[in-house]
Design a protein around this motif. Structure first.
Motif, PDB file in Angstrom:
ATOM      1  N   LEU A 262      19.783  -1.525  37.174  1.00 38.82           N
ATOM      2  CA  LEU A 262      20.864  -2.323  37.773  1.00 38.82           C
ATOM      3  C   LEU A 262      22.169  -2.034  37.040  1.00 38.82           C
ATOM      4  N   ILE A 263      23.163  -1.575  37.785  1.00 39.08           N
ATOM      5  CA  ILE A 263      24.446  -1.308  37.139  1.00 39.08           C
ATOM      6  C   ILE A 263      25.392  -2.503  37.350  1.00 39.08           C
ATOM      7  N   GLN A 264      26.281  -2.672  36.410  1.00 39.30           N
ATOM      8  CA  GLN A 264      27.195  -3.812  36.458  1.00 39.30           C
ATOM      9  C   GLN A 264      28.476  -3.429  37.178  1.00 39.30           C
ATOM     10  N   VAL A 265      28.783  -4.149  38.229  1.00 42.77           N
ATOM     11  CA  VAL A 265      30.026  -3.868  38.958  1.00 42.77           C
ATOM     12  C   VAL A 265      30.907  -5.115  38.913  1.00 42.77           C
ATOM     13  N   ARG A 266      30.626  -5.942  37.883  1.00 45.25           N
ATOM     14  CA  ARG A 266      31.373  -7.185  37.764  1.00 45.25           C
ATOM     15  C   ARG A 266      32.004  -7.293  36.379  1.00 45.25           C
ATOM     16  N   SER A 267      33.036  -8.075  36.287  1.00 47.32           N
ATOM     17  CA  SER A 267      33.659  -8.427  35.017  1.00 47.32           C
ATOM     18  C   SER A 267      34.523  -9.639  35.357  1.00 47.32           C
ATOM     19  N   ARG A 268      35.142 -10.206  34.348  1.00 53.66           N
ATOM     20  CA  ARG A 268      35.993 -11.370  34.604  1.00 53.66           C
ATOM     21  C   ARG A 268      37.069 -11.035  35.641  1.00 53.66           C
ATOM     22  N   TRP A 269      37.708  -9.854  35.450  1.00 59.19           N
ATOM     23  CA  TRP A 269      38.792  -9.460  36.353  1.00 59.19           C
ATOM     24  C   TRP A 269      38.268  -9.068  37.726  1.00 59.19           C
ATOM     25  N   ASP A 271      35.573  -9.999  39.202  1.00 57.29           N
ATOM     26  CA  ASP A 271      35.086 -11.146  39.975  1.00 57.29           C
ATOM     27  C   ASP A 271      36.216 -11.871  40.702  1.00 57.29           C
ATOM     28  N   LEU A 272      37.417 -11.772  40.124  1.00 61.89           N
ATOM     29  CA  LEU A 272      38.568 -12.409  40.777  1.00 61.89           C
ATOM     30  C   LEU A 272      38.981 -11.654  42.036  1.00 61.89           C
ATOM     31  N   ILE A 273      38.866 -10.323  41.980  1.00 60.72           N
ATOM     32  CA  ILE A 273      39.372  -9.561  43.137  1.00 60.72           C
ATOM     33  C   ILE A 273      38.307  -9.201  44.163  1.00 60.72           C
ATOM     34  N   HIS A 274      37.014  -9.160  43.736  1.00 62.00           N
ATOM     35  CA  HIS A 274      35.963  -8.782  44.696  1.00 62.00           C
ATOM     36  C   HIS A 274      36.030  -9.559  46.025  1.00 62.00           C
ATOM     37  N   PRO A 275      36.301 -10.863  46.001  1.00 61.73           N
ATOM     38  CA  PRO A 275      36.308 -11.588  47.283  1.00 61.73           C
ATOM     39  C   PRO A 275      37.571 -11.383  48.120  1.00 61.73           C
ATOM     40  N   SER A 276      38.602 -10.744  47.547  1.00 64.42           N
ATOM     41  CA  SER A 276      39.892 -10.711  48.237  1.00 64.42           C
ATOM     42  C   SER A 276      40.290  -9.312  48.743  1.00 64.42           C
ATOM     43  N   PRO A 277      40.171  -9.065  50.049  1.00 65.94           N
ATOM     44  CA  PRO A 277      40.593  -7.766  50.586  1.00 65.94           C
ATOM     45  C   PRO A 277      42.047  -7.433  50.246  1.00 65.94           C
ATOM     46  N   LEU A 278      42.936  -8.432  50.294  1.00 60.79           N
ATOM     47  CA  LEU A 278      44.348  -8.159  50.037  1.00 60.79           C
ATOM     48  C   LEU A 278      44.560  -7.699  48.596  1.00 60.79           C
ATOM     49  N   ALA A 279      43.923  -8.398  47.645  1.00 57.06           N
ATOM     50  CA  ALA A 279      44.067  -8.016  46.233  1.00 57.06           C
ATOM     51  C   ALA A 279      43.551  -6.594  46.014  1.00 57.06           C
ATOM     52  N   LYS A 280      42.460  -6.252  46.673  1.00 57.51           N
ATOM     53  CA  LYS A 280      41.870  -4.926  46.494  1.00 57.51           C
ATOM     54  C   LYS A 280      42.741  -3.844  47.149  1.00 57.51           C
ATOM     55  N   LEU A 281      43.292  -4.185  48.311  1.00 60.99           N
ATOM     56  CA  LEU A 281      44.166  -3.248  49.015  1.00 60.99           C
ATOM     57  C   LEU A 281      45.367  -2.892  48.138  1.00 60.99           C
ATOM     58  N   VAL A 282      45.955  -3.914  47.527  1.00 64.57           N
ATOM     59  CA  VAL A 282      47.127  -3.698  46.670  1.00 64.57           C
ATOM     60  C   VAL A 282      46.721  -2.933  45.415  1.00 64.57           C
ATOM     61  N   LEU A 283      45.650  -3.362  44.751  1.00 67.32           N
ATOM     62  CA  LEU A 283      45.211  -2.717  43.515  1.00 67.32           C
ATOM     63  C   LEU A 283      44.952  -1.227  43.716  1.00 67.32           C
ATOM     64  N   ALA A 284      44.262  -0.890  44.823  1.00 65.34           N
ATOM     65  CA  ALA A 284      43.850   0.495  45.039  1.00 65.34           C
ATOM     66  C   ALA A 284      45.033   1.432  45.247  1.00 65.34           C
ATOM     67  N   LYS A 294      38.168  -0.790  35.954  1.00 67.60           N
ATOM     68  CA  LYS A 294      36.789  -0.267  36.064  1.00 67.60           C
ATOM     69  C   LYS A 294      35.900  -0.849  34.967  1.00 67.60           C
ATOM     70  N   PRO A 295      34.650  -1.180  35.292  1.00 68.45           N
ATOM     71  CA  PRO A 295      33.756  -1.676  34.239  1.00 68.45           C
ATOM     72  C   PRO A 295      33.545  -0.592  33.171  1.00 68.45           C
ATOM     73  N   LYS A 296      33.618  -0.977  31.908  1.00 63.45           N
ATOM     74  CA  LYS A 296      33.477   0.009  30.817  1.00 63.45           C
ATOM     75  C   LYS A 296      32.076  -0.140  30.209  1.00 63.45           C
ATOM     76  N   LYS A 297      32.005  -0.089  28.888  1.00 67.19           N
ATOM     77  CA  LYS A 297      30.710  -0.264  28.225  1.00 67.19           C
ATOM     78  C   LYS A 297      30.179  -1.648  28.593  1.00 67.19           C
ATOM     79  N   ASN A 298      29.066  -1.691  29.316  1.00 66.72           N
ATOM     80  CA  ASN A 298      28.653  -2.980  29.829  1.00 66.72           C
ATOM     81  C   ASN A 298      27.151  -3.162  29.759  1.00 66.72           C
TER      82      ASN A 298
END
Ligand SMILES: *[C@@H]1O[C@H](CO)[C@@H](O)[C@H](O)[C@H]1NC(C)=O
Ligand SMILES: *[C@@H]1O[C@H](CO)[C@@H](O)[C@H](O)[C@H]1NC(C)=O
Length: 353
Positions: A262-269, A271-284, A294-298
């Protein structure tokens, strides 16, 4: 002009340029990502791994057991390497490419190799054969993992037909079902689509009597069961869902259960943007910000799942201090061999107890 008008116009200009930048540069068309509700308390058992080939195995994503009983892995420098009983790693076959991923043994003694951009390959003493580079007129550029059935058919995953291996994180942000499960027919030498619209299909594994195949859907935190035989042949059901991490490679264990990394695709940051298409659109639209988030050593995590989909064991390294980003777990003669995408060794863990 009053200062209010100046501030208002400046803000408007900034906002418009941001909107324009995002519209021109954001490569994704995101959906919300539904996060799993499950979690497991840490046990840090993976901190007990022995580091095999430390320093010489660069990002060994997967391992497999060849017909010769030796352990094989593929490393980021383009080599397929194998472990001899005296403990030395042999540079066995040079494949090249920068993204060697899943491996699987062939009945004829060769090794099947997925190189994300080169496609489905087969290598052995007779040389390298390219089996599949495209399907139904579209190029494969994220060949991820494969398994050979006893009739010679090879099932393999194309994790995303929109983003290649180097942009896997954009596929995660987009959270759409861009991948597919493919099948190579060795007699006709053709490839067909078995299941389309999968959410980052990753690991594949066959049941002991090959009546079904499991495939990970990483961004859905679940694995599907695709029936190959019997009354349900051709139908798909959920094998396990709500996993506390994104399922990566799956391997059949000697007792008929499965090991799923199981790889980790979550972090504090995240988790804030995963639910928001707009936040992700802007970030990308800002590659540097994408790198930062990006998740680092996890946390490294693997689960042993019984054939009825129940989790029997979970092993982890909670802070990834010894081994991190574990992508595969293969059980052989009482040991677990752990591939990963963060270090230059394979983890080896005794399973007794
Ligand atoms: C280990 O075994 C392999 C295969 O037999 C051989 O090629 C290699 O030289 C051996 N290495 C050592 C250090 O003995
Ligand atoms: C898969 O997705 C494509 C594009 O979004 C859509 O046209 C197609 O109907 C989908 N197929 C299935 C089987 O859901």
């Amino acid at each position: 002009m009053s200062w209010r008008i100046i501030v208002a116009s400046a803000s408007l200009v900034l906002l418009l340029s941001l909107v324009l930048h995002v519209a021109l540069h954001s490569p994704i068309s995101p959906l919300p990502l539904a996060l799993p509700s499950s979690s497991f308390p840490p046990n840090n058992l993976l901190k007990g791994v022995e580091k095999l080939g430390e320093g010489s195995l660069i990002l060994p994503e997967d391992t497999c057991l060849g017909k010769d009983g030796k352990l094989y892995t593929a490393t980021r420098d383009g080599w397929i390497k194998r472990l001899h009983s005296n403990g030395s790693w042999e540079n066995w076959k040079m494949i090249g490419g920068s993204s060697l991923l899943g491996l699987a043994p062939c009945l004829d003694g060769d090794i099947i190799v997925c190189e994300a951009y080169k496609g489905l390959l087969k290598v052995g003493e007779g040389g390298l054969t390219v089996l599949a580079t495209e399907v139904e007129g579209t190029k494969i550029f994220f060949a991820d993992d494969a398994i050979e059935a006893s009739d010679g058919s090879i099932y393999f995953s194309d994790a995303s037909s929109k983003f290649g291996f180097d942009n896997w994180f954009l596929d995660l942000l987009e959270a759409r079902s861009n991948g597919r499960l493919l099948k190579y027919d060795p007699l006709k030498k053709t490839t067909s689509v078995v299941l389309a619209n999968l959410s980052f299909p990753n690991g594949v594994a066959l049941s002991p009597n090959e009546d079904y195949l499991l495939v990970s859907e990483t961004w859905k935190f679940r694995c599907l069961k695709y029936w190959l035989k019997g009354e349900l042949k051709g139908s798909t059901e959920v094998f396990i869902d709500n996993l506390p991490g994104g399922p990566d490679n799956i391997n059949l264990a000697p007792d008929g259960s499965f090991w799923i990394a199981l790889i980790q695709v979550r972090s504090r940051w995240l988790d804030l943007i995963h639910p928001s298409p707009l936040a992700k659109l802007v970030l990308a639209a800002f590659p540097k910000a994408v790198e930062l988030i990006k998740p680092k050593k996890n946390r490294a995590m693997v689960v042993n799942v019984e054939s009825d989909g129940k989790i029997r064991r979970m092993l982890d390294d909670y802070d990834g201090g010894v081994i991190s980003t574990v992508t595969s777990a293969l059980e052989h003669e009482g040991y677990l061999y752990l591939g990963n995408l963060r270090s230059n060794f394979i983890g080896k863990l005794p399973l007794k107890g």
